[in-house]
Write a protein that holds these residues in place. Sequence first.
Motif, PDB file in Angstrom:
ATOM      1  N   GLY A  14       1.046   3.668   6.260  1.00 64.65           N
ATOM      2  CA  GLY A  14       0.685   2.839   4.953  1.00 64.65           C
ATOM      3  C   GLY A  14       0.565   1.524   4.927  1.00 64.65           C
ATOM      4  N   GLY A  15       1.460   1.275   6.248  1.00 69.29           N
ATOM      5  CA  GLY A  15       1.404  -0.563   6.122  1.00 69.29           C
ATOM      6  C   GLY A  15       0.192  -1.081   7.250  1.00 69.29           C
ATOM      7  N   SER A  16       1.223  -2.368   7.469  1.00 74.16           N
ATOM      8  CA  SER A  16      -0.295  -3.110   7.790  1.00 74.16           C
ATOM      9  C   SER A  16       0.074  -4.480   9.149  1.00 74.16           C
ATOM     10  N   LEU A  17      -0.354  -4.921  10.045  1.00 67.70           N
ATOM     11  CA  LEU A  17       0.270  -5.543  10.639  1.00 67.70           C
ATOM     12  C   LEU A  17      -1.097  -6.195  11.477  1.00 67.70           C
ATOM     13  N   ARG A  18      -0.821  -7.584  12.429  1.00 66.74           N
ATOM     14  CA  ARG A  18      -1.978  -8.422  12.759  1.00 66.74           C
ATOM     15  C   ARG A  18      -1.278  -9.028  14.013  1.00 66.74           C
ATOM     16  N   LEU A  19      -2.253  -7.892  15.173  1.00 72.37           N
ATOM     17  CA  LEU A  19      -1.809  -8.598  16.377  1.00 72.37           C
ATOM     18  C   LEU A  19      -2.026  -9.905  16.835  1.00 72.37           C
ATOM     19  N   SER A  20      -2.019 -10.451  17.529  1.00 69.85           N
ATOM     20  CA  SER A  20      -2.296 -11.678  18.334  1.00 69.85           C
ATOM     21  C   SER A  20      -2.374 -12.200  19.551  1.00 69.85           C
ATOM     22  N   CYS A  21      -3.708 -12.354  20.778  1.00 70.01           N
ATOM     23  CA  CYS A  21      -3.662 -12.761  21.699  1.00 70.01           C
ATOM     24  C   CYS A  21      -3.620 -13.832  22.406  1.00 70.01           C
ATOM     25  N   GLY A  64     -12.013   1.912  11.142  1.00 72.16           N
ATOM     26  CA  GLY A  64     -12.127   1.452   9.585  1.00 72.16           C
ATOM     27  C   GLY A  64     -11.294   1.591   8.932  1.00 72.16           C
ATOM     28  N   ARG A  65     -10.341   1.011  10.102  1.00 74.29           N
ATOM     29  CA  ARG A  65      -7.969   0.945   9.564  1.00 74.29           C
ATOM     30  C   ARG A  65      -8.615  -0.011  10.117  1.00 74.29           C
ATOM     31  N   PHE A  66      -8.550  -0.518  11.789  1.00 76.12           N
ATOM     32  CA  PHE A  66      -8.250  -2.101  13.189  1.00 76.12           C
ATOM     33  C   PHE A  66      -9.742  -2.240  12.773  1.00 76.12           C
ATOM     34  N   THR A  67      -9.191  -3.965  12.946  1.00 77.19           N
ATOM     35  CA  THR A  67     -10.870  -5.229  13.143  1.00 77.19           C
ATOM     36  C   THR A  67     -10.629  -5.854  14.336  1.00 77.19           C
ATOM     37  N   ILE A  68     -11.167  -5.619  14.817  1.00 85.48           N
ATOM     38  CA  ILE A  68     -11.173  -6.649  16.385  1.00 85.48           C
ATOM     39  C   ILE A  68     -11.618  -8.062  16.090  1.00 85.48           C
ATOM     40  N   SER A  69     -11.152  -9.132  15.886  1.00 85.23           N
ATOM     41  CA  SER A  69     -11.803 -10.956  15.882  1.00 85.23           C
ATOM     42  C   SER A  69     -11.788 -11.809  16.567  1.00 85.23           C
ATOM     43  N   THR A  70     -12.244 -13.003  17.064  1.00 87.50           N
ATOM     44  CA  THR A  70     -11.985 -13.957  17.392  1.00 87.50           C
ATOM     45  C   THR A  70     -11.650 -15.142  16.599  1.00 87.50           C
ATOM     46  N   LEU A  81      -3.891  -4.421  12.250  1.00 86.66           N
ATOM     47  CA  LEU A  81      -4.121  -3.198  11.917  1.00 86.66           C
ATOM     48  C   LEU A  81      -3.962  -3.184  10.244  1.00 86.66           C
ATOM     49  N   SER A  82      -4.359  -0.749   9.766  1.00 80.90           N
ATOM     50  CA  SER A  82      -4.496  -0.687   8.703  1.00 80.90           C
ATOM     51  C   SER A  82      -3.851   0.149   8.490  1.00 80.90           C
ATOM     52  N   SER A  83      -3.445   0.477   6.894  1.00 80.83           N
ATOM     53  CA  SER A  83      -3.835   2.037   7.257  1.00 80.83           C
ATOM     54  C   SER A  83      -2.778   3.020   7.759  1.00 80.83           C
TER      55      SER A  83
END
Length: 119
Positions: A14-21, A64-70, A81-83
């Motif tokens: 149920g938690g969230s993280l943000r990955l970076s590249c 609906g749970r993950f979102t990619i962005s630049t 990354l959510s839920s």
Amino acid sequence: VQLQASGGGLVQPGGSLRLSCTVRGSTISINAMGWYRQAPGKQRELVAGIAPDGRTQYADSVKGRFTISTDNAQNMVYLQLSSLKPEDTAVYYCNRGQYVLAYSPGRDWGQGTLVTVSS
């Protein structure tokens, strides 16, 4: 081209993280970028891809749970990354690829960052 992924860790369901590249040696504004993951004993799979014009593609399991962005100014690619679910546990890799009708991987990969979803 050098790709360096970061931001993984241990998170509860149920938690969230943000990955970076971080991308060095290539300008992401003119490249398609993607995130893949590989769980133990499984093949590497596409999680999300983004075209230079902003089109995105997601695996059905993360829609609906993950979102990619630049961030073109910083030359960074992100994956929010959510839920999170235990089945999201994997090593996540960023990739520079191509995006025509869909995302396809190129030969440039980052070293991966581990995401563990567990209580």
